[in-house]
Design a protein around this motif. Structure first.
Motif, PDB file in Angstrom:
ATOM      1  N   VAL A 112       0.855  -1.180   0.000  1.00 21.46           N
ATOM      2  CA  VAL A 112       0.000   0.000   0.000  1.00 21.46           C
ATOM      3  C   VAL A 112       0.895   1.235   0.000  1.00 21.46           C
ATOM      4  N   ARG A 113       0.405   2.318  -0.598  1.00 21.88           N
ATOM      5  CA  ARG A 113       1.117   3.598  -0.564  1.00 21.88           C
ATOM      6  C   ARG A 113       0.318   4.550   0.319  1.00 21.88           C
ATOM      7  N   LEU A 114       1.006   5.120   1.306  1.00 14.20           N
ATOM      8  CA  LEU A 114       0.413   6.101   2.199  1.00 14.20           C
ATOM      9  C   LEU A 114       1.067   7.447   1.936  1.00 14.20           C
ATOM     10  N   ALA A 115       0.535   8.497   2.517  1.00 19.90           N
ATOM     11  CA  ALA A 115       1.141   9.814   2.362  1.00 19.90           C
ATOM     12  C   ALA A 115       2.580   9.804   2.876  1.00 19.90           C
ATOM     13  N   ALA A 116       2.862   8.977   3.882  1.00 16.95           N
ATOM     14  CA  ALA A 116       4.204   8.884   4.459  1.00 16.95           C
ATOM     15  C   ALA A 116       5.143   8.027   3.612  1.00 16.95           C
ATOM     16  N   GLY A 117       4.620   7.296   2.646  1.00 18.71           N
ATOM     17  CA  GLY A 117       5.453   6.454   1.787  1.00 18.71           C
ATOM     18  C   GLY A 117       4.876   5.063   1.627  1.00 18.71           C
ATOM     19  N   GLY A 118       5.635   4.214   0.938  1.00 20.26           N
ATOM     20  CA  GLY A 118       5.195   2.848   0.676  1.00 20.26           C
ATOM     21  C   GLY A 118       5.333   1.953   1.893  1.00 20.26           C
ATOM     22  N   ILE A 119       4.481   0.935   1.931  1.00 23.26           N
ATOM     23  CA  ILE A 119       4.533  -0.113   2.943  1.00 23.26           C
ATOM     24  C   ILE A 119       4.600  -1.432   2.180  1.00 23.26           C
TER      25      ILE A 119
END
Length: 76
Positions: free
Chosen positions: A41-48
């Protein structure tokens, strides 16, 4: 509803760097490589990423490094 992976299976770039023993800048290079797995998943903080996919990628794409303080001829 899809089953989510356990929290200890999820890693960001800092955890990837720790797993692979790479610097922050080298980790950024690796995750940008075409061969690196896509983030879960991609979040505002970066990829996971899924830790299992990162470790499988590392096993396939990275050279084994000798352990410091051990001769290469010694059994591991």
């Amino acid at each position: 509803m899809a089953k989510l992976p356990p929290p200890d299976e999820l890693v960001g770039t800092q955890e990837i760097g720790t797993l692979l023993g790479t610097s922050k800048s080298r980790t950024k290079q690796l995750v940008a490589a075409r061969s690196f797995p896509e983030p879960y998943v991609r979040l505002a903080a970066g990829g996971i990423w899924l830790k299992s996919e990162v470790l499988a990628w590392a096993k396939q794409h990275r050279r084994a490094r000798p352990v410091a303080g051990r001769d290469e001829d010694e059994p591991g």
